[in-house]
Design a protein around this motif. Structure first.
Motif, PDB file in Angstrom:
ATOM      1  N   SER A 127      19.771   5.506  43.121  1.00 49.45           N
ATOM      2  CA  SER A 127      20.127   4.532  42.088  1.00 49.45           C
ATOM      3  C   SER A 127      19.053   3.457  41.977  1.00 49.45           C
ATOM      4  O   SER A 127      18.367   3.135  42.931  1.00 49.45           O
ATOM      5  CB  SER A 127      21.466   3.874  42.411  1.00 49.45           C
ATOM      6  OG  SER A 127      21.354   3.076  43.559  1.00 49.45           O
ATOM      7  N   ALA A 128      18.967   2.911  40.780  1.00 49.44           N
ATOM      8  CA  ALA A 128      17.988   1.864  40.510  1.00 49.44           C
ATOM      9  C   ALA A 128      18.618   0.485  40.582  1.00 49.44           C
ATOM     10  O   ALA A 128      18.003  -0.496  40.190  1.00 49.44           O
ATOM     11  CB  ALA A 128      17.370   2.084  39.142  1.00 49.44           C
ATOM     12  N   SER A 129      19.853   0.406  41.072  1.00 49.20           N
ATOM     13  CA  SER A 129      20.561  -0.867  41.076  1.00 49.20           C
ATOM     14  C   SER A 129      19.878  -1.915  41.958  1.00 49.20           C
ATOM     15  O   SER A 129      20.007  -3.106  41.708  1.00 49.20           O
ATOM     16  CB  SER A 129      22.007  -0.664  41.534  1.00 49.20           C
ATOM     17  OG  SER A 129      22.021  -0.127  42.835  1.00 49.20           O
ATOM     18  N   ASN A 130      19.132  -1.470  42.967  1.00 45.51           N
ATOM     19  CA  ASN A 130      18.426  -2.417  43.838  1.00 45.51           C
ATOM     20  C   ASN A 130      17.304  -3.138  43.099  1.00 45.51           C
ATOM     21  O   ASN A 130      16.924  -4.236  43.465  1.00 45.51           O
ATOM     22  CB  ASN A 130      17.835  -1.687  45.041  1.00 45.51           C
ATOM     23  CG  ASN A 130      18.876  -0.998  45.871  1.00 45.51           C
ATOM     24  OD1 ASN A 130      20.022  -1.412  45.898  1.00 45.51           O
ATOM     25  ND2 ASN A 130      18.483   0.066  46.530  1.00 45.51           N
ATOM     26  N   SER A 135      17.224  -3.404  39.532  1.00 53.09           N
ATOM     27  CA  SER A 135      17.627  -3.814  38.186  1.00 53.09           C
ATOM     28  C   SER A 135      17.410  -5.306  37.985  1.00 53.09           C
ATOM     29  O   SER A 135      17.690  -6.117  38.869  1.00 53.09           O
ATOM     30  CB  SER A 135      19.095  -3.488  37.941  1.00 53.09           C
ATOM     31  OG  SER A 135      19.259  -2.103  37.849  1.00 53.09           O
ATOM     32  N   ARG A 145      14.600  -6.825  37.743  1.00 56.05           N
ATOM     33  CA  ARG A 145      13.281  -7.274  38.202  1.00 56.05           C
ATOM     34  C   ARG A 145      12.261  -7.029  37.098  1.00 56.05           C
ATOM     35  O   ARG A 145      12.400  -6.121  36.294  1.00 56.05           O
ATOM     36  CB  ARG A 145      12.854  -6.514  39.458  1.00 56.05           C
ATOM     37  CG  ARG A 145      13.804  -6.641  40.610  1.00 56.05           C
ATOM     38  CD  ARG A 145      13.819  -8.085  41.110  1.00 56.05           C
ATOM     39  NE  ARG A 145      14.709  -8.229  42.242  1.00 56.05           N
ATOM     40  CZ  ARG A 145      14.294  -8.508  43.460  1.00 56.05           C
ATOM     41  NH1 ARG A 145      13.028  -8.708  43.706  1.00 56.05           N
ATOM     42  NH2 ARG A 145      15.168  -8.617  44.424  1.00 56.05           N
ATOM     43  N   SER A 156      15.394  -1.113  51.124  1.00 57.17           N
ATOM     44  CA  SER A 156      16.453  -0.274  50.558  1.00 57.17           C
ATOM     45  C   SER A 156      15.984   1.155  50.303  1.00 57.17           C
ATOM     46  O   SER A 156      16.795   2.057  50.149  1.00 57.17           O
ATOM     47  CB  SER A 156      16.965  -0.885  49.254  1.00 57.17           C
ATOM     48  OG  SER A 156      15.925  -0.951  48.312  1.00 57.17           O
ATOM     49  N   ALA A 166      15.570  -1.505  34.180  1.00 57.14           N
ATOM     50  CA  ALA A 166      16.966  -1.245  33.835  1.00 57.14           C
ATOM     51  C   ALA A 166      17.389   0.081  34.461  1.00 57.14           C
ATOM     52  O   ALA A 166      16.613   0.741  35.149  1.00 57.14           O
ATOM     53  CB  ALA A 166      17.130  -1.214  32.328  1.00 57.14           C
ATOM     54  N   ASP A 167      18.632   0.497  34.199  1.00 56.83           N
ATOM     55  CA  ASP A 167      19.158   1.722  34.797  1.00 56.83           C
ATOM     56  C   ASP A 167      18.514   2.979  34.240  1.00 56.83           C
ATOM     57  O   ASP A 167      18.513   4.012  34.906  1.00 56.83           O
ATOM     58  CB  ASP A 167      20.671   1.797  34.597  1.00 56.83           C
ATOM     59  CG  ASP A 167      21.394   0.746  35.420  1.00 56.83           C
ATOM     60  OD1 ASP A 167      20.849   0.353  36.467  1.00 56.83           O
ATOM     61  OD2 ASP A 167      22.496   0.332  35.012  1.00 56.83           O
ATOM     62  N   ASP A 168      17.972   2.937  33.026  1.00 58.11           N
ATOM     63  CA  ASP A 168      17.386   4.148  32.441  1.00 58.11           C
ATOM     64  C   ASP A 168      15.889   4.280  32.698  1.00 58.11           C
ATOM     65  O   ASP A 168      15.235   5.121  32.102  1.00 58.11           O
ATOM     66  CB  ASP A 168      17.682   4.238  30.953  1.00 58.11           C
ATOM     67  CG  ASP A 168      17.199   3.037  30.173  1.00 58.11           C
ATOM     68  OD1 ASP A 168      16.855   2.027  30.800  1.00 58.11           O
ATOM     69  OD2 ASP A 168      17.169   3.107  28.942  1.00 58.11           O
TER      70      ASP A 168
END
Length: 144
Positions: free
Chosen positions: A20-23, A25, A27, A37, A92-94
């Motif tokens: 996941s890219a949530s770490n 997001s 930035r 992470s 972002a998430d995408d």
């Protein structure tokens, strides 16, 4: 997400898949991030760019997470510009790929953590002509 980690000391780049890219997001390009992470304890890196799921590259001077069409100067003719789609500078998430450059190193080298696993030693490659000569010498019983 795929993170491409560049090591300026060795000049090598390593690829690391992250679920996941949530770490990362929120930035922006140019910000410093911790790579704990990702499994690189003690390492920190600077975000240098990336691309989204459709391959549009991020651009440092465009704000936000959306795609925008911008005029870019092309050096073919004087005054020629092109309208090109670019991605904003915020992660972002995408985002499919994120490029980072190491700024602070941990205790173990990146080669040991992310380096390719060594396979069995490869045999020496011979050309087709050399293989034919070797086979004919073996058949004749005078192989060197």
């Amino acid at each position: 997400m795929n993170i491409v980690i560049s090591d300026p000391k060795t000049g090598k780049a390593f690829s690391k898949k992250v679920e996941s890219a949530s770490n990362f997001s929120g930035r922006k390009i140019g910000q410093e991030i911790q790579l704990d992470s990702v499994g690189l304890n003690g390492y920190s890196a600077k975000i240098t760019g990336g691309s989204d799921k459709d391959g549009f590259p991020m651009r440092k001077d465009l704000g936000g997470i959306s795609r925008k069409k911008v005029f870019i100067v092309v050096n073919r003719k004087k005054g020629e510009r092109k309208r090109i789609t670019k991605r904003g500078n915020t992660v972002a998430d995408d985002i499919k790929e994120l490029n980072v450059t190491v700024t602070k190193y941990g205790s173990t080298p990146l080669d040991e953590i992310l380096g390719k696993k060594e396979d069995a030693p490869k045999e020496e490659k011979m050309s087709v002509k050399q293989e034919m000569v070797k086979k004919s010498l073996e058949a004749a019983g005078t192989a060197d």
